[in-house]
Design an enzyme around this catalytic site. Sequence first.
Site, PDB file in Angstrom:
ATOM      1  N   THR A  25       0.857  -1.187   0.000  1.00  0.00           N
ATOM      2  CA  THR A  25       0.000   0.000   0.000  1.00  0.00           C
ATOM      3  C   THR A  25       0.894   1.238   0.000  1.00  0.00           C
ATOM      4  O   THR A  25       1.693   1.428   0.916  1.00  0.00           O
ATOM      5  CB  THR A  25      -0.896   0.006   1.252  1.00  0.00           C
ATOM      6  OG1 THR A  25      -1.668  -1.203   1.249  1.00  0.00           O
ATOM      7  CG2 THR A  25      -1.822   1.206   1.249  1.00  0.00           C
ATOM      8  N   ARG A  47      -7.606  -9.845   3.807  1.00  0.00           N
ATOM      9  CA  ARG A  47      -7.929  -9.670   5.227  1.00  0.00           C
ATOM     10  C   ARG A  47      -7.074 -10.618   6.048  1.00  0.00           C
ATOM     11  O   ARG A  47      -6.950 -11.810   5.685  1.00  0.00           O
ATOM     12  CB  ARG A  47      -9.417  -9.984   5.476  1.00  0.00           C
ATOM     13  CG  ARG A  47     -10.380  -8.925   4.985  1.00  0.00           C
ATOM     14  CD  ARG A  47     -11.807  -9.449   5.028  1.00  0.00           C
ATOM     15  NE  ARG A  47     -12.001 -10.538   4.074  1.00  0.00           N
ATOM     16  CZ  ARG A  47     -13.126 -11.244   3.960  1.00  0.00           C
ATOM     17  NH1 ARG A  47     -14.125 -11.012   4.780  1.00  0.00           N
ATOM     18  NH2 ARG A  47     -13.230 -12.199   3.042  1.00  0.00           N
ATOM     19  N   CYS A 100      -3.969  -2.060   8.775  1.00  0.00           N
ATOM     20  CA  CYS A 100      -4.332  -1.374   7.526  1.00  0.00           C
ATOM     21  C   CYS A 100      -5.291  -0.203   7.697  1.00  0.00           C
ATOM     22  O   CYS A 100      -5.007   0.917   7.274  1.00  0.00           O
ATOM     23  CB  CYS A 100      -4.923  -2.391   6.548  1.00  0.00           C
ATOM     24  SG  CYS A 100      -3.720  -3.633   6.083  1.00  0.00           S
TER      25      CYS A 100
HETATM   26  C1  UDX Z   1      -8.679  -4.943   5.969  1.00  0.00           C
HETATM   27  C2  UDX Z   1      -9.515  -5.015   4.715  1.00  0.00           C
HETATM   28  O1  UDX Z   1     -10.723  -5.736   4.975  1.00  0.00           O
HETATM   29  C3  UDX Z   1      -8.730  -5.736   3.605  1.00  0.00           C
HETATM   30  O2  UDX Z   1      -9.497  -5.747   2.423  1.00  0.00           O
HETATM   31  C4  UDX Z   1      -7.415  -4.971   3.377  1.00  0.00           C
HETATM   32  O3  UDX Z   1      -6.641  -5.591   2.374  1.00  0.00           O
HETATM   33  C5  UDX Z   1      -6.623  -4.904   4.668  1.00  0.00           C
HETATM   34  O4  UDX Z   1      -7.415  -4.281   5.699  1.00  0.00           O
HETATM   35  P1  UDX Z   1      -7.942  -6.513   7.953  1.00  0.00           P
HETATM   36  O5  UDX Z   1      -7.130  -5.351   8.402  1.00  0.00           O
HETATM   37  O6  UDX Z   1      -7.361  -7.871   8.003  1.00  0.00           O
HETATM   38  O7  UDX Z   1      -8.430  -6.247   6.410  1.00  0.00           O
HETATM   39  O8  UDX Z   1      -9.239  -6.506   8.871  1.00  0.00           O
HETATM   40  P2  UDX Z   1     -10.801  -6.630   8.653  1.00  0.00           P
HETATM   41  O9  UDX Z   1     -11.199  -8.040   8.652  1.00  0.00           O
HETATM   42  O10 UDX Z   1     -11.234  -5.773   7.531  1.00  0.00           O
HETATM   43  O11 UDX Z   1     -11.300  -5.940  10.042  1.00  0.00           O
HETATM   44  C6  UDX Z   1     -10.830  -4.616  10.331  1.00  0.00           C
HETATM   45  C7  UDX Z   1     -11.384  -4.201  11.690  1.00  0.00           C
HETATM   46  O12 UDX Z   1     -12.797  -4.034  11.599  1.00  0.00           O
HETATM   47  C8  UDX Z   1     -11.142  -5.240  12.796  1.00  0.00           C
HETATM   48  O13 UDX Z   1     -10.791  -4.562  13.987  1.00  0.00           O
HETATM   49  C9  UDX Z   1     -12.504  -5.928  12.924  1.00  0.00           C
HETATM   50  O14 UDX Z   1     -12.745  -6.431  14.231  1.00  0.00           O
HETATM   51  C10 UDX Z   1     -13.449  -4.772  12.621  1.00  0.00           C
HETATM   52  N1  UDX Z   1     -14.761  -5.207  12.111  1.00  0.00           N
HETATM   53  C11 UDX Z   1     -14.832  -5.863  10.922  1.00  0.00           C
HETATM   54  C12 UDX Z   1     -15.904  -4.882  12.833  1.00  0.00           C
HETATM   55  O15 UDX Z   1     -15.834  -4.275  13.912  1.00  0.00           O
HETATM   56  N2  UDX Z   1     -17.120  -5.239  12.326  1.00  0.00           N
HETATM   57  C13 UDX Z   1     -17.249  -5.903  11.139  1.00  0.00           C
HETATM   58  O16 UDX Z   1     -18.381  -6.195  10.740  1.00  0.00           O
HETATM   59  C14 UDX Z   1     -16.064  -6.231  10.416  1.00  0.00           C
END
Ligand code: UDX
Length: 436
Positions: A124, A152, A258
């Site tokens: 990124t 993710r 991220c």
């Molecule tokens: C994210 C993006 O989803 C992904 O596409 C990108 O490439 C990298 O960043 P990630 O950081 O692994 O992926 O986490 P993600 O699963 O998206 O969750 C991010 C945060 O949101 C976490 O703290 C999670 O607990 C929170 N979350 C996610 C919620 O609180 N509610 C939800 O419904 C989904």
Amino acid sequence: MDPDPHVVVVGVGYVGLTAAACLSSLGRRVTAVDVDEARIVRLNSGEIPIFELGLDRLVLDGLHSGRLRFAATYDACSEADIVLLCLPTPTTATGELDLSYVEAALDSLRPTLRSGAIVACKSTVPVGSQRRFTGYLDRPDISVAANPEFLREGRAVADFLEPDRVVIGVDDENVGRRLAGVYHGVDAPIQITDPTSAELIKYAANTYLAAKLSFVNEISRLCDDVGADVSEVVAGLASDHRIGPSFLTPGPGWGGSCFPKDTRGLAAAARAAGHDLPLVEATAASNEIHFDHLVSRILQLCPDIGQRVAVWGATFKAGTDDVRDSPALAIIDRLRRRGVDTVVFDPVAATAGIPPPVADDLYSTCIDADILVVLTEWPEFAEADMHKVAQLLRSPTVYDSRGIISSRAAARAGLTLHRSGRPLRRLDDATESRWS
Ligand code: UDX
């Protein structure tokens, strides 16, 4: 399209290792390069240093088939058709992204790459970086592309092999089609666009997802105050096909390596371009306010200085061992600064990243604790014996920020269950809410 391209992945972190292993499983010849020799030795011996579902199997299959190998030098780049840059781009103290790891890799690639190779940046990077890297590489016979990842943590293998889309940013359509060939076998639309748009897609996607969560968490905060049930409100939102149910689960706030970085990065890019993007700026600010709101709700349950809170969960979400920018750690830090003792258990996170004391099982956190707070949605927390929890806690009180503890199980154990955006369920609660 190259019939059997030799792909070199530079940087063997969770993105690079996932990309290398998945591409070798698709039949590509892959060499993964990292300057960390010890890491390369461990990987070549089949030791996988990253907690990602299904990754170890793909790495071992790749090693056994000979389609995947690891190297600590850039020698393999002399035969590379495609190079994927999967290097860290950490945020500096002044808020900019540190691109020195990418530029160091370009320095090593410059004398070795053969003419016609493609260098695609998966890291990124700020909008406009492809143009910057083209000038920095200074090899007119080499094409530099943007190829952002949308993985993710905890689902990186699935997200690589079954993505919603592949995004490729190039100056030349033919180069785009050659790079697209690397993803042969991935059943997803491939968008070939210009490099700047490709770089902005990554920031816009992450910031939009974070904004969606900040929004639903704000609704959850309002539900706390007006006595509505956020699970009902979300159900009514999600039934609108334009909103949908995905990525709409209220929680303790969002975190990870991220979202915080990318929302800040997009806001910084906008400011640098002379634009004020209030929704982008407010997305991160709202998340901080959410942490404060949660802490104030928890402190209402244990107002005295020196009280002890048992905490289940330190990682930023379940399914990963990552605590970087974890909402759990943000809330733990705020509680401790307000004079509350915490004792934390996480089934996977390394204890080094968690403020002590750290318990080695979930029940021992509850011994002599006043209340229990759940901050990460690990399945074993939802399956825990609530009767045992009730016996161990000084006060039979649980604050579940993830909505994973069954209200029926809590009621049967004599626990008072508090949840974000949810009315307090009484003992006679016969109906499980939508989230149980
Ligand atoms: C994210 C993006 O989803 C992904 O596409 C990108 O490439 C990298 O960043 P990630 O950081 O692994 O992926 O986490 P993600 O699963 O998206 O969750 C991010 C945060 O949101 C976490 O703290 C999670 O607990 C929170 N979350 C996610 C919620 O609180 N509610 C939800 O419904 C989904």
